[in-house]
Design a protein around this motif. Sequence first.
Motif, short mmCIF file in Angstrom:
data_model
loop_
_atom_site.label_atom_id
_atom_site.label_comp_id
_atom_site.label_asym_id
_atom_site.label_seq_id
_atom_site.Cartn_x
_atom_site.Cartn_y
_atom_site.Cartn_z
N GLY A 53 -15.70 44.09 38.66
CA GLY A 53 -14.92 45.16 39.52
C GLY A 53 -15.18 46.51 38.58
N GLN A 54 -15.39 46.96 36.60
CA GLN A 54 -15.45 47.52 36.26
C GLN A 54 -16.23 48.93 37.16
OE1 GLN A 54 -16.43 44.59 34.97
NE2 GLN A 54 -14.46 44.06 33.73
N GLU A 55 -16.32 49.92 37.09
CA GLU A 55 -16.49 51.25 37.26
C GLU A 55 -16.24 51.93 36.31
OE1 GLU A 55 -15.98 51.43 41.28
OE2 GLU A 55 -14.35 51.72 41.53
N ILE A 56 -17.49 53.05 37.06
CA ILE A 56 -16.89 54.88 35.88
C ILE A 56 -16.88 56.03 37.57
CG2 ILE A 56 -18.00 56.57 34.69
CD1 ILE A 56 -19.26 54.70 33.45
N GLU A 57 -15.95 56.13 37.36
CA GLU A 57 -15.26 57.91 38.71
C GLU A 57 -16.04 59.15 37.66
OE1 GLU A 57 -11.27 56.86 39.46
OE2 GLU A 57 -11.36 55.38 40.22
N ILE A 58 -16.52 59.18 38.49
CA ILE A 58 -17.20 60.77 38.27
C ILE A 58 -15.66 61.33 38.69
CG2 ILE A 58 -18.72 62.49 37.41
CD1 ILE A 58 -20.92 59.93 38.55
N VAL A 59 -15.32 63.05 38.14
CA VAL A 59 -14.95 63.47 39.07
C VAL A 59 -14.65 65.42 38.85
CG1 VAL A 59 -11.77 64.38 38.64
CG2 VAL A 59 -12.72 61.32 38.40
N ASP A 60 -14.93 65.78 39.42
CA ASP A 60 -14.69 66.95 39.21
C ASP A 60 -14.08 67.62 38.65
OD1 ASP A 60 -13.27 67.62 41.22
OD2 ASP A 60 -14.99 68.16 42.44
N GLU A 61 -14.12 69.15 38.78
CA GLU A 61 -12.95 70.19 37.79
C GLU A 61 -12.04 70.18 38.65
OE1 GLU A 61 -14.38 73.25 35.28
OE2 GLU A 61 -15.65 73.15 36.46
N ALA A 62 -11.98 69.80 40.08
CA ALA A 62 -10.60 69.83 40.99
C ALA A 62 -10.03 68.20 40.88
CB ALA A 62 -11.46 70.28 42.15
N GLY A 63 -10.39 67.54 40.73
CA GLY A 63 -9.72 66.33 40.18
C GLY A 63 -9.91 64.95 41.86
N ASP A 64 -11.70 65.28 41.86
CA ASP A 64 -12.21 65.43 43.26
C ASP A 64 -12.95 63.86 42.59
OD1 ASP A 64 -10.66 66.00 45.26
OD2 ASP A 64 -12.15 68.09 45.07
N VAL A 65 -13.14 62.34 43.48
CA VAL A 65 -13.98 61.57 42.68
C VAL A 65 -14.78 62.04 43.87
CG1 VAL A 65 -14.25 59.16 42.65
CG2 VAL A 65 -12.14 60.00 42.34
N VAL A 66 -16.24 62.31 42.82
CA VAL A 66 -17.64 62.94 43.42
C VAL A 66 -18.51 61.55 43.40
CG1 VAL A 66 -17.06 65.33 43.47
CG2 VAL A 66 -18.52 63.99 41.39
N GLY A 67 -18.69 60.39 42.66
CA GLY A 67 -18.74 59.63 42.70
C GLY A 67 -18.79 57.94 41.85
N LEU A 68 -19.41 56.65 41.99
CA LEU A 68 -18.37 55.89 41.71
C LEU A 68 -19.89 55.10 40.91
CD1 LEU A 68 -16.02 54.74 44.24
CD2 LEU A 68 -15.75 55.69 41.57
N VAL A 69 -20.12 54.29 39.68
CA VAL A 69 -20.51 53.42 38.86
C VAL A 69 -20.03 52.66 38.86
CG1 VAL A 69 -22.37 53.62 37.41
CG2 VAL A 69 -22.00 56.13 38.65
N PRO A 70 -20.84 51.49 39.43
CA PRO A 70 -19.92 50.33 39.24
C PRO A 70 -20.74 49.36 37.65
CG PRO A 70 -20.22 50.44 41.71
CD PRO A 70 -20.91 51.86 40.86
N LEU A 71 -20.48 48.79 37.00
CA LEU A 71 -20.77 48.47 36.21
C LEU A 71 -22.24 47.62 36.34
CD1 LEU A 71 -18.50 50.20 33.93
CD2 LEU A 71 -19.21 47.79 32.53
#
Length: 78
Positions: A53-71
């Motif tokens: 269940g661990q993942e990396i959330e990629i968040v842009d400058e506006a604070g929007d999640v623009v991608g997820l990378v599950p480990l």
Amino acid sequence: MSIFYLHIRDGELLLADVEGQEFPDVEAAHAEAVRSAREMLAEKVKLGEIVDGQEIEIVDEAGDVVGLVPLKETFRVA
């Protein structure tokens, strides 16, 4: 160049990347997130920790999640 934040999520726990990093685009940020996820996964495996269940959330400058990378999706078995 844009700033993206690579937050680490483990269930309800969020370890926020407060500094962020500059990347030319979201694809470059995603590539870095995959590299980081593989390093984290390798360390967890060495320590005998559960990876679920661990993942990396990629968040842009506006604070929007623009991608997820599950480990666990960064691990490939041939």
